[in-house]
Write a protein that holds these residues in place. Structure first.
Motif, PDB file in Angstrom:
ATOM      1  N   UNK A  76       0.903  -1.234  -0.221  1.00 14.73           N
ATOM      2  CA  UNK A  76       0.121  -0.163   0.095  1.00 14.73           C
ATOM      3  C   UNK A  76       0.851   1.181  -0.130  1.00 14.73           C
ATOM      4  N   UNK A  77       0.266   2.566  -0.331  1.00 11.70           N
ATOM      5  CA  UNK A  77       0.969   3.584  -0.190  1.00 11.70           C
ATOM      6  C   UNK A  77       1.610   4.038   1.004  1.00 11.70           C
ATOM      7  N   UNK A  78       2.536   4.856   1.178  1.00  9.05           N
ATOM      8  CA  UNK A  78       2.994   5.361   2.266  1.00  9.05           C
ATOM      9  C   UNK A  78       1.987   5.755   3.235  1.00  9.05           C
ATOM     10  N   UNK A  79       2.161   5.816   4.634  1.00  8.40           N
ATOM     11  CA  UNK A  79       1.173   6.294   5.637  1.00  8.40           C
ATOM     12  C   UNK A  79       0.113   5.288   5.622  1.00  8.40           C
ATOM     13  N   UNK A  80      -0.073   4.116   5.231  1.00 11.18           N
ATOM     14  CA  UNK A  80      -1.159   3.173   5.248  1.00 11.18           C
ATOM     15  C   UNK A  80      -0.625   1.949   6.193  1.00 11.18           C
ATOM     16  N   UNK A  81      -1.827   1.511   6.980  1.00 12.62           N
ATOM     17  CA  UNK A  81      -1.513   0.451   7.718  1.00 12.62           C
ATOM     18  C   UNK A  81      -2.492  -0.355   7.534  1.00 12.62           C
ATOM     19  N   UNK A  82      -2.572  -1.751   7.100  1.00 12.41           N
ATOM     20  CA  UNK A  82      -3.733  -2.651   6.647  1.00 12.41           C
ATOM     21  C   UNK A  82      -3.835  -3.718   7.691  1.00 12.41           C
ATOM     22  N   UNK A  83      -5.103  -4.282   7.647  1.00 10.78           N
ATOM     23  CA  UNK A  83      -5.578  -5.117   8.804  1.00 10.78           C
ATOM     24  C   UNK A  83      -5.539  -6.713   7.636  1.00 10.78           C
ATOM     25  N   UNK A  84      -5.930  -7.653   8.545  1.00 14.70           N
ATOM     26  CA  UNK A  84      -5.968  -9.006   7.722  1.00 14.70           C
ATOM     27  C   UNK A  84      -6.882  -8.860   6.780  1.00 14.70           C
ATOM     28  N   UNK A  85      -6.721  -9.564   5.517  1.00 13.39           N
ATOM     29  CA  UNK A  85      -7.689  -9.602   4.496  1.00 13.39           C
ATOM     30  C   UNK A  85      -8.829 -10.828   5.079  1.00 13.39           C
ATOM     31  N   UNK A  86      -9.932 -10.788   4.453  1.00  9.75           N
ATOM     32  CA  UNK A  86     -10.789 -11.907   4.424  1.00  9.75           C
ATOM     33  C   UNK A  86     -10.889 -12.526   3.149  1.00  9.75           C
ATOM     34  N   UNK A  87     -10.996 -13.829   2.860  1.00  7.88           N
ATOM     35  CA  UNK A  87     -11.257 -14.269   1.602  1.00  7.88           C
ATOM     36  C   UNK A  87     -12.520 -14.488   1.180  1.00  7.88           C
ATOM     37  N   UNK A  99     -10.678  -8.931   0.922  1.00  8.30           N
ATOM     38  CA  UNK A  99     -11.476  -7.649   1.491  1.00  8.30           C
ATOM     39  C   UNK A  99     -10.831  -7.527   2.790  1.00  8.30           C
ATOM     40  N   UNK A 100     -10.476  -6.241   2.922  1.00  5.90           N
ATOM     41  CA  UNK A 100      -9.925  -5.791   4.305  1.00  5.90           C
ATOM     42  C   UNK A 100     -10.027  -4.116   4.397  1.00  5.90           C
ATOM     43  N   UNK A 101      -9.569  -3.636   5.636  1.00  4.22           N
ATOM     44  CA  UNK A 101      -9.676  -2.392   6.150  1.00  4.22           C
ATOM     45  C   UNK A 101      -8.185  -1.826   6.114  1.00  4.22           C
ATOM     46  N   UNK A 102      -8.038  -0.574   5.940  1.00  9.33           N
ATOM     47  CA  UNK A 102      -6.701  -0.015   6.003  1.00  9.33           C
ATOM     48  C   UNK A 102      -6.913   1.397   6.824  1.00  9.33           C
ATOM     49  N   UNK A 103      -5.900   1.803   7.479  1.00  5.54           N
ATOM     50  CA  UNK A 103      -5.870   3.434   8.094  1.00  5.54           C
ATOM     51  C   UNK A 103      -4.880   4.156   7.537  1.00  5.54           C
ATOM     52  N   UNK A 104      -5.079   5.356   7.107  1.00  3.33           N
ATOM     53  CA  UNK A 104      -4.178   6.266   6.433  1.00  3.33           C
ATOM     54  C   UNK A 104      -3.789   7.012   7.721  1.00  3.33           C
ATOM     55  N   UNK A 105      -2.747   6.884   8.422  1.00  4.43           N
ATOM     56  CA  UNK A 105      -2.459   7.539   9.509  1.00  4.43           C
ATOM     57  C   UNK A 105      -1.961   8.930   9.305  1.00  4.43           C
ATOM     58  N   UNK A 106      -1.761   9.317   8.175  1.00  2.00           N
ATOM     59  CA  UNK A 106      -1.443  10.726   7.860  1.00  2.00           C
ATOM     60  C   UNK A 106      -2.693  11.640   7.467  1.00  2.00           C
ATOM     61  N   UNK A 107      -3.681  11.072   6.778  1.00  2.00           N
ATOM     62  CA  UNK A 107      -5.020  11.880   6.715  1.00  2.00           C
ATOM     63  C   UNK A 107      -5.849  11.579   7.886  1.00  2.00           C
ATOM     64  N   UNK A 108      -5.609  10.595   8.661  1.00  2.26           N
ATOM     65  CA  UNK A 108      -6.639   9.979   9.756  1.00  2.26           C
ATOM     66  C   UNK A 108      -8.022   9.779   9.051  1.00  2.26           C
ATOM     67  N   UNK A 110     -10.066   6.128   7.321  1.00  2.00           N
ATOM     68  CA  UNK A 110     -10.047   4.729   7.213  1.00  2.00           C
ATOM     69  C   UNK A 110     -10.735   4.358   6.087  1.00  2.00           C
ATOM     70  N   UNK A 111     -10.353   3.156   5.372  1.00  2.00           N
ATOM     71  CA  UNK A 111     -10.814   2.594   4.160  1.00  2.00           C
ATOM     72  C   UNK A 111     -11.140   1.301   3.936  1.00  2.00           C
ATOM     73  N   UNK A 112     -11.776   0.735   3.005  1.00  7.01           N
ATOM     74  CA  UNK A 112     -11.757  -0.716   2.680  1.00  7.01           C
ATOM     75  C   UNK A 112     -11.290  -0.862   1.203  1.00  7.01           C
ATOM     76  N   UNK A 113     -10.660  -2.023   1.176  1.00  8.01           N
ATOM     77  CA  UNK A 113     -10.083  -2.445  -0.137  1.00  8.01           C
ATOM     78  C   UNK A 113     -10.500  -3.769  -0.446  1.00  8.01           C
ATOM     79  N   UNK A 114     -10.577  -3.876  -1.956  1.00  7.79           N
ATOM     80  CA  UNK A 114     -10.752  -5.244  -2.543  1.00  7.79           C
ATOM     81  C   UNK A 114      -9.812  -5.543  -3.533  1.00  7.79           C
ATOM     82  N   UNK A 115      -9.082  -6.579  -3.402  1.00 11.52           N
ATOM     83  CA  UNK A 115      -7.910  -7.159  -4.315  1.00 11.52           C
ATOM     84  C   UNK A 115      -8.570  -8.297  -4.866  1.00 11.52           C
ATOM     85  N   UNK A 116      -8.261  -8.826  -6.127  1.00 11.61           N
ATOM     86  CA  UNK A 116      -8.054 -10.126  -6.844  1.00 11.61           C
ATOM     87  C   UNK A 116      -7.189 -10.871  -6.366  1.00 11.61           C
ATOM     88  N   UNK A 117      -7.694 -11.938  -5.476  1.00 10.24           N
ATOM     89  CA  UNK A 117      -6.802 -12.702  -4.886  1.00 10.24           C
ATOM     90  C   UNK A 117      -5.527 -13.639  -5.979  1.00 10.24           C
TER      91      UNK A 117
END
Length: 146
Positions: A76-87, A99-108, A110-117
């Motif tokens: 992920x880009x700088x300043x992002x911390x991700x949590x474990x993905x769910x399949x 599918x998982x969540x992330x925190x952009x700690x520079x901008x404060x 939170x978000x959700x991401x979806x990746x093709x496994x």
């Protein structure tokens, strides 16, 4: 000092009662799999680090093939911390999404991401971000509709 949690496989022979631990070189935490394939070797997904020589926050999603040891990674880009993905299984038997969540700690934020496994390096196929941050701790599972 940051954790250096390596992915390992525990192999148990029920006939002999012997077991062995096979450690990989994959620096990963919170491993998960496609639960449709519990009794066969299947890729393992988890949270890792962009820079494995100096791990800091969890800022990458990793997939490891336990048979070949081959790894895929999306950092992920700088300043992002991700949590474990769910399949989440796709419609065909060989595809799915992480599918998982992330925190952009520079901008404060939170978000959700979806990746093709199967194609982690391509990055998210979708993201959604809130205008505020939420506490970390997205845990769950998906079950079929009744």
């Amino acid at each position: 000092e940051f954790s250096r949690a390596f992915l390992a496989t525990l192999r148990i022979n029920p006939k002999s009662g012997k077991a062995c631990v096979e450690r990989t070189d994959a620096l990963m935490e919170f491993p998960g799999i496609d639960s449709r394939f519990v009794n066969v070797s299947t890729p393992v997904f988890g949270v890792g680090h962009r820079d494995v020589s100096h791990p800091t926050v969890s800022d990458a999603i990793i997939c490891v093939d336990p048979e070949s040891g081959k790894q895929q990674r999306f950092a992920f880009p700088d300043h992002h911390m991700v949590e474990e993905p769910l399949f989440v299984a796709g419609e065909r038997g060989d595809n799915g999404w992480l599918i998982g969540t992330y925190l952009n700690y520079e901008t404060a934020r939170s978000g959700v991401y979806i990746l093709d496994a199967k194609h982690l390096a391509d990055g998210p196929v979708a993201t959604a971000e809130m205008e505020r941050s939420l506490p970390l701790g997205f845990h769950g599972c998906f079950v079929g509709a009744a």
